[in-house]
Design a protein around this motif. Sequence first.
Motif, PDB file in Angstrom:
ATOM      1  N   LEU A  52      53.518   8.825   5.177  1.00  0.00           N
ATOM      2  CA  LEU A  52      53.854   8.975   6.709  1.00  0.00           C
ATOM      3  C   LEU A  52      52.676   9.918   7.253  1.00  0.00           C
ATOM      4  CD1 LEU A  52      55.755   8.423   9.402  1.00  0.00           C
ATOM      5  CD2 LEU A  52      56.731  10.400   8.137  1.00  0.00           C
ATOM      6  N   VAL A  67      52.334  11.605  11.321  1.00  0.00           N
ATOM      7  CA  VAL A  67      53.260  11.584  12.733  1.00  0.00           C
ATOM      8  C   VAL A  67      51.797  12.489  13.439  1.00  0.00           C
ATOM      9  CG1 VAL A  67      54.760  12.887  14.254  1.00  0.00           C
ATOM     10  CG2 VAL A  67      55.518  11.489  12.083  1.00  0.00           C
ATOM     11  N   MET A 103      45.310  23.306  16.500  1.00  0.00           N
ATOM     12  CA  MET A 103      46.383  22.458  15.998  1.00  0.00           C
ATOM     13  C   MET A 103      46.977  22.870  14.884  1.00  0.00           C
ATOM     14  SD  MET A 103      45.250  19.722  17.972  1.00  0.00           S
ATOM     15  CE  MET A 103      46.056  18.348  17.240  1.00  0.00           C
ATOM     16  N   VAL A 106      48.424  21.419  11.417  1.00  0.00           N
ATOM     17  CA  VAL A 106      48.104  20.434  10.330  1.00  0.00           C
ATOM     18  C   VAL A 106      49.076  20.708   9.122  1.00  0.00           C
ATOM     19  CG1 VAL A 106      46.548  19.289   8.810  1.00  0.00           C
ATOM     20  CG2 VAL A 106      45.729  19.953  11.334  1.00  0.00           C
ATOM     21  N   LEU A 129      52.554  13.623   6.635  1.00  0.00           N
ATOM     22  CA  LEU A 129      51.252  14.552   7.259  1.00  0.00           C
ATOM     23  C   LEU A 129      51.711  14.662   8.771  1.00  0.00           C
ATOM     24  CD1 LEU A 129      48.399  15.714   7.515  1.00  0.00           C
ATOM     25  CD2 LEU A 129      47.450  13.473   7.648  1.00  0.00           C
ATOM     26  N   LEU A 130      51.582  16.011   9.126  1.00  0.00           N
ATOM     27  CA  LEU A 130      51.933  16.210  10.646  1.00  0.00           C
ATOM     28  C   LEU A 130      50.729  16.522  11.267  1.00  0.00           C
ATOM     29  CD1 LEU A 130      53.788  16.613  13.217  1.00  0.00           C
ATOM     30  CD2 LEU A 130      54.210  18.968  12.331  1.00  0.00           C
ATOM     31  N   ILE A 131      50.222  16.369  12.307  1.00  0.00           N
ATOM     32  CA  ILE A 131      49.147  16.810  12.978  1.00  0.00           C
ATOM     33  C   ILE A 131      49.631  16.888  14.451  1.00  0.00           C
ATOM     34  CG2 ILE A 131      46.622  16.601  13.861  1.00  0.00           C
ATOM     35  CD1 ILE A 131      46.174  14.833  11.335  1.00  0.00           C
ATOM     36  N   CYS A 132      49.453  18.087  15.116  1.00  0.00           N
ATOM     37  CA  CYS A 132      50.442  18.184  16.350  1.00  0.00           C
ATOM     38  C   CYS A 132      49.554  19.439  17.155  1.00  0.00           C
ATOM     39  CB  CYS A 132      51.760  18.658  16.167  1.00  0.00           C
ATOM     40  SG  CYS A 132      52.715  18.873  17.623  1.00  0.00           S
ATOM     41  N   ARG A 133      49.480  19.211  18.369  1.00  0.00           N
ATOM     42  CA  ARG A 133      48.782  20.595  19.246  1.00  0.00           C
ATOM     43  C   ARG A 133      49.763  21.637  18.788  1.00  0.00           C
ATOM     44  NH1 ARG A 133      48.043  17.264  23.878  1.00  0.00           N
ATOM     45  NH2 ARG A 133      46.243  16.242  23.879  1.00  0.00           N
ATOM     46  N   ASP A 145      52.190  21.985  21.602  1.00  0.00           N
ATOM     47  CA  ASP A 145      53.500  20.979  21.900  1.00  0.00           C
ATOM     48  C   ASP A 145      54.357  21.104  20.668  1.00  0.00           C
ATOM     49  OD1 ASP A 145      52.307  20.294  24.296  1.00  0.00           O
ATOM     50  OD2 ASP A 145      50.836  18.898  23.356  1.00  0.00           O
ATOM     51  N   GLN A 153      57.985  19.363  20.398  1.00  0.00           N
ATOM     52  CA  GLN A 153      57.990  17.931  20.243  1.00  0.00           C
ATOM     53  C   GLN A 153      58.404  17.561  18.889  1.00  0.00           C
ATOM     54  OE1 GLN A 153      55.179  15.442  22.340  1.00  0.00           O
ATOM     55  NE2 GLN A 153      54.584  16.696  23.669  1.00  0.00           N
ATOM     56  N   PHE A 165      59.926  14.155  17.311  1.00  0.00           N
ATOM     57  CA  PHE A 165      59.355  13.262  16.444  1.00  0.00           C
ATOM     58  C   PHE A 165      60.554  12.687  15.313  1.00  0.00           C
ATOM     59  CE2 PHE A 165      55.215  15.678  17.449  1.00  0.00           C
ATOM     60  CZ  PHE A 165      54.909  15.169  18.408  1.00  0.00           C
TER      61      PHE A 165
END
Lengths: 362, 362
Positions: free
Chosen positions: A317, A319, B326, B328, B335-339, B342, B345, B349
């Motif tokens: 997965l 995201v 970011m 990571v 796998l999560l990639i997010c600012r 943010d 949020q 998700f």
Amino acid sequence: MTKEHTWCVIMAGGVGSRFWPMSRSAYPKQFLDFLGLGRTLLQQTYDRFTAICPPENILVVTNLQYAGIVKDQLPLLKEDQILAEPSRKNTAPCVAYASHVIAKRDPHANIVIAPSDHLVLKEEAFVDTIDLALRQAAEDDRLVTLGIMPSRPDTGYGYIQFQDAPKPHPRVKKVKTFTEKPDHETALRFLESGDFLWNAGIFIWSLKSIMKALRTHLPELDSLFSEGAGMYGTVKEQEFIAQAYPQCQSISVDHGIMEKADNVYTIVSDLGWSDLGTWGSLYTHLPKDAQENGAVGGMVKLYDSHRNMVHMHDDRLLVMQGMEDMIVVSTEDALLICRKQDEQQIRTFVNDLKTETDDRYI
Amino acid sequence: MTKEHTWCVIMAGGVGSRFWPMSRSAYPKQFLDFLGLGRTLLQQTYDRFTAICPPENILVVTNLQYAGIVKDQLPLLKEDQILAEPSRKNTAPCVAYASHVIAKRDPHANIVIAPSDHLVLKEEAFVDTIDLALRQAAEDDRLVTLGIMPSRPDTGYGYIQFQDAPKPHPRVKKVKTFTEKPDHETALRFLESGDFLWNAGIFIWSLKSIMKALRTHLPELDSLFSEGAGMYGTVKEQEFIAQAYPQCQSISVDHGIMEKADNVYTIVSDLGWSDLGTWGSLYTHLPKDAQENGAVGGMVKLYDSHRNMVHMHDDRLLVMQGMEDMIVVSTEDALLICRKQDEQQIRTFVNDLKTETDDRYI
């Protein structure tokens, strides 16, 4: 044209480091299912050629290291359809080896040589174009290479400049010059001039023509492989190849023959072709979502993300939020995140890994 | 102060969805080694308390679902040191349950209640502060909560407003108000005023004081757990708890007791504390490279990347280029990639995953 004298040689010995981390030296690009279609690039190449020649006339030339993978992926191939190279010597020795093997089986052969790791989306156009090329090669002493109408000033491709042929066919052109990977300005000029094509690296010629070309332009290589004439197709072939290959000059067909010969022709082709040279070139061929993200594999959930190239292994997965114009590739043991515009740096990353770690990630 | 009457209750029933994908409902945050130190947050909490009370006086309250994980991670705990809650009812029922269990074993107990999933970097300061708090709680009928000197206008924390205590000690203050998660402007005002502290959720009181507070402020909850008086520590305890918990009001200690009582005190504390509420808060506590990237785990190679929070599982390789600010996070299946900005949020998700997929990724 009868198909029985048509032979196809698939070159499957490449390493493909620009597609790291998916492509590994132990399992390179041609053995992977890049588009998530259920068939690897090698299998797709094989499938395409079954429409062109009898399946027993398909040969795969690969590195000894990959012979097992080829057998696994193409179980219908017989032992004598896989030619194993003991070392990497570029494409000319591969062509010489395959030509000598075919000479023993069919002196009247017409041959298609193609890479195993390219993308061809227009399969019918491919068959028609190969058919036209085979007729050109069978009727005259011509060395034919397929030329793709360029759609952008790509600096990663080789370019073919053409002129009109003396015996004109609307799509068949005589080749004037070859230019390897031009700079951006030159590529732009090529694109605008209208008489340049991308060199797809797909060659078509008769056995007679290629044998003559080898004798003329690569006499040392030719005499080396001619020495084995009595051994191809016998139990001695492997032993002969094992001692011949280390003596080979490492040289491409393009440099060794095509750039020197004066009987080189190209066919203007529209095949939905890509050499899949980089993640960016794969991106251009993927279906996109509304935000122009192209994703293959896994389960991918994107938020506020645009124009990314995503490749996830298995049912992993992802995201992802707030990403633009990035390459994200996840494999079983590695993750690559890189700006699309900087993808040429991937080779540097792989080289750094070579010097800084053991080889497990390469 | 003698340690024999000191008891520590570790609350380890939380779910921690803001730390997805590392924290999963089946294996939440307190059971993970977030900092790559070789000890999970629960184990670190336990280790800290072994300096404060005899090991047999440490109780862990957790959800029935996690009792096995607690046993695995703290093998020295005896059966009767793990209190298993059959359902999630916030912190007040947990405190009531633990208090009744302790009452049976030591009527003169002084108790420290602490979350299992916080970070405390200054261990000596922690021991000194708890010691001071225990003396306050033992000598007077005081409910003490540790207050952290705020370093930024964090909107994710609860705030304690204090006034000077009648019997003053430089670090002990009487609590005036509690404020849960203020908006940014309010948090800024709190920070500037100088009389607000972060509520660390670490409580210290005598058994007598908490029993009195439960009777006064949560009489229904108190009478519910008082009914089991004869059963704690017997074979009937589990059965009693199984029928009592569903009847409990779900309410926090803060709302149910601390905000109502007038004998609440705080100790101004500097513990290198974080509730590790989000990836961003973990980032602030990680060692950084020259480009201010904080990375835990795996093998991480960064190029042209700044101020990222990276968390890789096992020995997974990350090669990352061109990323800024970011988060990571790579786990075995996600796998999560997010600012970073943010990160709130992430809960969205996870909720989306709940509605759109089976629960395998949650």
